[in-house]
Scaffold this active site. Sequence first.
Site, PDB file in Angstrom:
ATOM      1  N   ASP A   5       0.656  -0.704   0.014  1.00  0.00           N
ATOM      2  CA  ASP A   5       0.202   0.036  -0.268  1.00  0.00           C
ATOM      3  C   ASP A   5       0.970   1.263  -0.145  1.00  0.00           C
ATOM      4  OD1 ASP A   5      -3.633  -0.648   0.912  1.00  0.00           O
ATOM      5  OD2 ASP A   5      -2.019  -2.420   0.978  1.00  0.00           O
ATOM      6  N   ASN A  36       1.705  -2.671   4.303  1.00  0.00           N
ATOM      7  CA  ASN A  36       1.169  -3.700   3.463  1.00  0.00           C
ATOM      8  C   ASN A  36      -0.030  -4.571   4.619  1.00  0.00           C
ATOM      9  OD1 ASN A  36      -0.243  -4.899   1.087  1.00  0.00           O
ATOM     10  ND2 ASN A  36       0.641  -6.703   2.407  1.00  0.00           N
TER      11      ASN A  36
END
Length: 346
Positions: free
Chosen positions: A237, A247
Site C-alpha cells: 500500500d 501492507n
Amino acid sequence: MSFRTIEWRDDAVIMIDQTRLPMEEVYQRYTDFNAVAEAIRGMVVRGAPAIGVAAAMGVALGAREIIADTQESFFRQLENVCDVMARTRPTAVNLFWAIERMKQKALSLKGNPLETIRTGLKEEAIRIEAEDLAICKNIGRHGADLIPEGATILTHCNAGGLATAGYGTALGVIRAAHEAGKRIQVFSDETRPWLQGARLTTWELMKDSIPVTLISDNMAGFFMSRGEITCCVVGADRIAANGDTANKIGTFSVAVLAREHGIPFYVAAPVSTLDLSLADGSRIPIEERPSTEVTHIRGLPIAPEGVKVRNPSFDVTPAKYITAIITEYGVARGNYTQELAALAAV
C-alpha cells in the site's frame, strides 16, 4: 478475468461489491462522488491501486456534479471534492497519487469551457484505469521469472484483480507464472480480521483454475518449517524510499517467518505505490479501523461485549526482510534507496 473490479460506464462508476464476496457477485452503480468516497471508506473497493482508480473516477464524478458560473468557483469546489476523497483511507499512497494527477489534469485545462474540463477529467480517470491494467501485466511478467517450476507460493491478503483495475500485483505475478505454463500452487492466508485471503484471493484463483489452499494466518510458520513453501509474494500500500513496505496487517509476521526459514519474500507493486518523500517506514500513517471488524464476523459477535480492541489495518515490513520489490519497470533487489529512485525516474 471473468469479473470487472471497477469501470466507468454511462457516466457512472460501476464497482464489484467486495463486502459481498464470495457469497454474492454484486455490482454497485455510483453517480455521486460522496457515495464513491463512502465505498472506499467502507471497503466496497479496496487494494491500493483499485482505490486510486476509484478516487480518480470519484473526482471525475464530482466535477460533473459541480454547479459553477466561473472558473474560480469550479476549481474551489473541485478542491473540496478532492479533499473528500483524500480523507477516505490514509495509508494507500495510490489514493493521493491519483487525486494529485486529477488535480494536475484539471489545472492543465484551466481556461477552457467547464464542460471541456469535466470531459478531460473523465478521460483521465479512464486512462488511469487502463494504465493500471497494463502496469499489472508488466509486474506479472517481471515477477514470473522469479517463480520456479513447481513452486508453492504463500500470499497474504488480496493483491489481485480485485485490488487493482484487473490482473493484480502479487496475484499478477502468480497469474503470469501460471500462464507461462509453470506448475504452481498457492497457499492463501485467510488474513484476519477482514478475511481478504479467505473471501477474495481464493475466489479469484479458483475462477482462474489456479490451485489454491486456504490456511489460517497462524499456520504460515508451520508450513514453512515443513519445507512446503517455496516463496512468498505480497502486494503493498505504500513503500518508503529505503524499501520499508506498508501492507495488510500480518505481512510483517510472514516476512519475519520467511527470513527465519530462508524463504524468498517478494513485494509486487506499481511505481505509484512508492513514496520517496519518506526516508523510511516510520512515518507511514497506519489506519485504525472499527473494533467491530475484530469482535464480529458477518455481524455475529465472537468476543465479549465491551472488550478493549486494537485494529491497525496495516503494518510495516522493514526492507531487510524483503528479497526483492517487483515493479512494472523491473525488479529492485536490495539496494532499495538507489534502485527504487531509479525505477521511479523511468
